[in-house]
Design a protein around this motif. Sequence first.
Motif, short mmCIF file in Angstrom:
data_model
loop_
_atom_site.label_atom_id
_atom_site.label_comp_id
_atom_site.label_asym_id
_atom_site.label_seq_id
_atom_site.Cartn_x
_atom_site.Cartn_y
_atom_site.Cartn_z
N TYR A 1 0.72 -1.14 0.12
CA TYR A 1 -0.01 0.03 -0.04
C TYR A 1 0.80 1.28 -0.16
N GLU A 2 1.97 1.47 0.76
CA GLU A 2 2.82 2.35 0.93
C GLU A 2 3.51 2.58 -0.41
N VAL B 1 0.70 3.90 -3.12
CA VAL B 1 0.55 5.09 -2.96
C VAL B 1 1.56 6.16 -3.32
N VAL C 1 -5.70 8.39 -3.06
CA VAL C 1 -6.73 8.51 -2.00
C VAL C 1 -7.61 7.36 -1.92
N LEU D 1 -5.57 4.61 -0.45
CA LEU D 1 -5.44 5.02 1.16
C LEU D 1 -6.74 4.48 1.86
N ARG D 2 -7.78 4.93 1.46
CA ARG D 2 -9.05 4.53 1.94
C ARG D 2 -9.36 3.05 2.02
N VAL E 1 -7.21 1.93 4.79
CA VAL E 1 -7.64 2.20 6.22
C VAL E 1 -9.05 1.34 6.18
N LEU F 1 -3.91 0.28 7.22
CA LEU F 1 -3.23 1.49 7.40
C LEU F 1 -3.95 2.29 8.28
#
Length: 88
Positions: free
Chosen positions: A56-57, A60, A73, A76-77, A80, A85
């Motif tokens: 993920y990191e 992004v 974004v 990231l959503r 999360v 994350l």
Amino acid sequence: MHTLIMRVSSYKAWVAWTEDPDNALANELPRSIDVQLELLRIAEQAKDEPRQVLGYERLVDNYLSAGMHEPAVSVLREAVGHGILGPA
């Protein structure tokens, strides 16, 4: 059964690929969104949380580096939402 064998093979290949600092593909395509997306999906299938976080990191970071803010974004959503994350 065939799908499971393919997933395990893919995962083992991915582990070898990510742990090999001299790997040609890793050196040639470190900013490839497609490569990072595929590696993230393999980590998700394997339920390998440390590699999911890394995936993920990197994804992004690659999206942001490419000026692709909306996909960054969204990723990231997703992270999360999956509890990968977010706030500690």
